[in-house]
Design a protein around this motif. Structure first.
Motif, PDB file in Angstrom:
ATOM      1  N   ARG A  80      12.055 -31.133   8.535  1.00  0.00           N
ATOM      2  CA  ARG A  80      10.608 -30.723   8.776  1.00  0.00           C
ATOM      3  C   ARG A  80      10.621 -29.438   8.813  1.00  0.00           C
ATOM      4  O   ARG A  80      11.377 -28.767   9.755  1.00  0.00           O
ATOM      5  CB  ARG A  80       9.829 -31.472   9.780  1.00  0.00           C
ATOM      6  CG  ARG A  80       9.731 -32.985   9.804  1.00  0.00           C
ATOM      7  CD  ARG A  80       8.951 -33.630   8.937  1.00  0.00           C
ATOM      8  NE  ARG A  80       8.925 -34.961   8.793  1.00  0.00           N
ATOM      9  CZ  ARG A  80       9.211 -35.685   8.082  1.00  0.00           C
ATOM     10  NH1 ARG A  80       9.799 -35.305   7.050  1.00  0.00           N
ATOM     11  NH2 ARG A  80       9.228 -36.923   8.012  1.00  0.00           N
ATOM     12  N   ARG A  81       9.734 -28.410   8.382  1.00  0.00           N
ATOM     13  CA  ARG A  81       9.714 -27.186   8.498  1.00  0.00           C
ATOM     14  C   ARG A  81       8.477 -26.804   8.317  1.00  0.00           C
ATOM     15  O   ARG A  81       7.531 -27.117   7.342  1.00  0.00           O
ATOM     16  CB  ARG A  81      10.796 -26.281   7.831  1.00  0.00           C
ATOM     17  CG  ARG A  81      10.721 -26.378   6.359  1.00  0.00           C
ATOM     18  CD  ARG A  81      11.886 -25.778   5.689  1.00  0.00           C
ATOM     19  NE  ARG A  81      11.974 -24.392   5.982  1.00  0.00           N
ATOM     20  CZ  ARG A  81      10.830 -23.545   5.243  1.00  0.00           C
ATOM     21  NH1 ARG A  81      10.084 -23.771   4.234  1.00  0.00           N
ATOM     22  NH2 ARG A  81      10.951 -22.139   5.594  1.00  0.00           N
ATOM     23  N   ARG A  82       7.797 -25.521   8.659  1.00  0.00           N
ATOM     24  CA  ARG A  82       6.677 -24.945   8.511  1.00  0.00           C
ATOM     25  C   ARG A  82       6.519 -24.115   7.621  1.00  0.00           C
ATOM     26  O   ARG A  82       7.647 -23.408   7.238  1.00  0.00           O
ATOM     27  CB  ARG A  82       6.042 -24.169   9.704  1.00  0.00           C
ATOM     28  CG  ARG A  82       5.737 -24.893  11.008  1.00  0.00           C
ATOM     29  CD  ARG A  82       5.063 -23.985  12.078  1.00  0.00           C
ATOM     30  NE  ARG A  82       4.637 -24.907  13.026  1.00  0.00           N
ATOM     31  CZ  ARG A  82       4.180 -24.504  14.062  1.00  0.00           C
ATOM     32  NH1 ARG A  82       3.696 -23.289  14.076  1.00  0.00           N
ATOM     33  NH2 ARG A  82       4.045 -25.133  15.174  1.00  0.00           N
ATOM     34  N   HIS A  83       5.656 -24.088   6.459  1.00  0.00           N
ATOM     35  CA  HIS A  83       5.729 -23.062   5.274  1.00  0.00           C
ATOM     36  C   HIS A  83       5.465 -21.678   5.874  1.00  0.00           C
ATOM     37  O   HIS A  83       4.287 -21.518   6.663  1.00  0.00           O
ATOM     38  CB  HIS A  83       4.628 -23.780   4.414  1.00  0.00           C
ATOM     39  CG  HIS A  83       5.229 -25.151   3.788  1.00  0.00           C
ATOM     40  ND1 HIS A  83       6.065 -25.260   3.099  1.00  0.00           N
ATOM     41  CD2 HIS A  83       4.345 -26.058   4.252  1.00  0.00           C
ATOM     42  CE1 HIS A  83       6.274 -26.526   2.919  1.00  0.00           C
ATOM     43  NE2 HIS A  83       5.020 -27.051   3.401  1.00  0.00           N
ATOM     44  N   HIS A 140      20.888 -24.090   6.849  1.00  0.00           N
ATOM     45  CA  HIS A 140      21.042 -25.441   6.359  1.00  0.00           C
ATOM     46  C   HIS A 140      19.676 -26.245   6.270  1.00  0.00           C
ATOM     47  O   HIS A 140      19.303 -26.998   5.469  1.00  0.00           O
ATOM     48  CB  HIS A 140      21.880 -26.364   7.294  1.00  0.00           C
ATOM     49  CG  HIS A 140      23.462 -25.707   7.027  1.00  0.00           C
ATOM     50  ND1 HIS A 140      23.927 -25.767   6.058  1.00  0.00           N
ATOM     51  CD2 HIS A 140      24.272 -25.197   7.955  1.00  0.00           C
ATOM     52  CE1 HIS A 140      25.397 -25.544   6.294  1.00  0.00           C
ATOM     53  NE2 HIS A 140      25.235 -25.122   7.564  1.00  0.00           N
ATOM     54  N   THR A 141      18.705 -25.927   6.961  1.00  0.00           N
ATOM     55  CA  THR A 141      17.242 -26.713   7.098  1.00  0.00           C
ATOM     56  C   THR A 141      16.643 -26.355   5.752  1.00  0.00           C
ATOM     57  O   THR A 141      16.212 -27.023   5.023  1.00  0.00           O
ATOM     58  CB  THR A 141      16.604 -26.165   8.307  1.00  0.00           C
ATOM     59  OG1 THR A 141      17.151 -26.772   9.396  1.00  0.00           O
ATOM     60  CG2 THR A 141      15.144 -27.163   8.254  1.00  0.00           C
ATOM     61  N   GLY A 142      16.626 -24.717   5.399  1.00  0.00           N
ATOM     62  CA  GLY A 142      15.777 -24.294   4.385  1.00  0.00           C
ATOM     63  C   GLY A 142      16.641 -24.967   2.897  1.00  0.00           C
ATOM     64  O   GLY A 142      15.893 -25.218   2.237  1.00  0.00           O
ATOM     65  N   ASP A 143      17.908 -24.861   3.102  1.00  0.00           N
ATOM     66  CA  ASP A 143      18.475 -25.393   1.731  1.00  0.00           C
ATOM     67  C   ASP A 143      18.330 -26.844   1.592  1.00  0.00           C
ATOM     68  O   ASP A 143      18.238 -27.270   0.349  1.00  0.00           O
ATOM     69  CB  ASP A 143      20.260 -25.256   1.773  1.00  0.00           C
ATOM     70  CG  ASP A 143      20.490 -23.679   1.865  1.00  0.00           C
ATOM     71  OD1 ASP A 143      19.813 -22.929   1.589  1.00  0.00           O
ATOM     72  OD2 ASP A 143      21.883 -23.425   2.395  1.00  0.00           O
ATOM     73  N   ALA A 144      18.174 -27.666   2.481  1.00  0.00           N
ATOM     74  CA  ALA A 144      17.893 -29.065   2.502  1.00  0.00           C
ATOM     75  C   ALA A 144      16.546 -29.153   2.058  1.00  0.00           C
ATOM     76  O   ALA A 144      16.257 -30.162   1.037  1.00  0.00           O
ATOM     77  CB  ALA A 144      18.087 -29.823   3.956  1.00  0.00           C
ATOM     78  N   THR A 166      14.272 -20.163  -2.646  1.00  0.00           N
ATOM     79  CA  THR A 166      15.304 -20.102  -1.948  1.00  0.00           C
ATOM     80  C   THR A 166      15.461 -18.812  -1.278  1.00  0.00           C
ATOM     81  O   THR A 166      15.882 -18.485  -0.108  1.00  0.00           O
ATOM     82  CB  THR A 166      16.672 -20.361  -2.590  1.00  0.00           C
ATOM     83  OG1 THR A 166      16.587 -21.448  -3.474  1.00  0.00           O
ATOM     84  CG2 THR A 166      17.909 -20.128  -1.921  1.00  0.00           C
ATOM     85  N   ALA A 167      15.256 -17.733  -2.059  1.00  0.00           N
ATOM     86  CA  ALA A 167      15.181 -16.084  -1.593  1.00  0.00           C
ATOM     87  C   ALA A 167      14.174 -16.030  -0.247  1.00  0.00           C
ATOM     88  O   ALA A 167      14.473 -15.538   0.922  1.00  0.00           O
ATOM     89  CB  ALA A 167      15.153 -15.193  -2.322  1.00  0.00           C
ATOM     90  N   ILE A 168      13.071 -16.536  -0.584  1.00  0.00           N
ATOM     91  CA  ILE A 168      11.973 -16.504   0.645  1.00  0.00           C
ATOM     92  C   ILE A 168      12.143 -17.205   1.678  1.00  0.00           C
ATOM     93  O   ILE A 168      12.299 -16.854   2.916  1.00  0.00           O
ATOM     94  CB  ILE A 168      10.596 -17.013  -0.232  1.00  0.00           C
ATOM     95  CG1 ILE A 168      10.015 -15.869  -1.102  1.00  0.00           C
ATOM     96  CG2 ILE A 168       9.622 -17.299   1.043  1.00  0.00           C
ATOM     97  CD1 ILE A 168       9.007 -16.513  -1.901  1.00  0.00           C
ATOM     98  N   VAL A 169      12.748 -18.308   1.645  1.00  0.00           N
ATOM     99  CA  VAL A 169      13.203 -19.359   2.862  1.00  0.00           C
ATOM    100  C   VAL A 169      14.236 -18.547   3.447  1.00  0.00           C
ATOM    101  O   VAL A 169      14.190 -18.691   4.715  1.00  0.00           O
ATOM    102  CB  VAL A 169      13.574 -20.711   2.374  1.00  0.00           C
ATOM    103  CG1 VAL A 169      14.013 -21.435   3.437  1.00  0.00           C
ATOM    104  CG2 VAL A 169      12.224 -21.327   1.997  1.00  0.00           C
TER     105      VAL A 169
END
Length: 151
Positions: free
Chosen positions: A80-83, A19-23, A141-144
């Motif tokens: 918030r997330r790290r790349h 959900h974090t990645g999608d947002a 999206t695939a990478i995340v």
């Protein structure tokens, strides 16, 4: 804690990471940020056609637009997330492809002896960035999602 409870907690963590990645992706590829990126690219690359004092001012405006867009995007992000390294590699690859496109379009515009060749090349880059967002989003999206499963 039983093994069932531990597995349920891990499943919840994975679900929340998705959900974090999608947002994050939904926010980053919102229409306003994609349009602002295209405008910034156009302003930056087309500034080379202007006479000296105006080209510097326009380039400075482009830098301010880019910085403002990036800061607003980070501050308004719902998560918030790290790349990951793969994400940064995708960003670098897309950036390099846009620069190569700019140089190719500029060479073609010069060869055809068109007026304002930098503006023509900048238009090609800006339109490509708008169209390319459609293909970049599924890649990101695939990478995340792959990276969130590996955590």
């Amino acid at each position: 804690m039983t093994s069932y409870e531990a597995q349920a907690a891990l499943d919840d963590i994975r679900r929340l990471q998705e959900h974090t990645g999608d947002a994050y992706i939904h926010h980053g590829f919102s229409r306003s940020y994609v349009l602002m990126t295209a405008v910034t690219l156009f302003v930056e690359f087309s500034s080379f056609d202007l006479p000296h004092p105006w080209s510097s001012a326009t380039m400075a405006l482009g830098v301010v637009l880019l910085a403002g867009t990036l800061i607003a995007q980070e501050l308004r992000a719902p998560v918030r997330r790290r790349h990951s390294g793969r994400e940064l590699l995708l960003y670098a690859g897309v950036s390099a492809a846009l620069v190569v496109l700019y140089l190719a379009a500029l060479a073609i515009a010069h060869a055809a002896d068109l007026p304002a060749p930098h503006t023509i090349a900048a238009t090609a880059v800006a339109l490509t960035s708008l169209a390319g967002a459609r293909w970049t989003r599924p890649l990101l999206t695939a990478i995340v999602r792959r990276d969130s499963r590996n955590v």
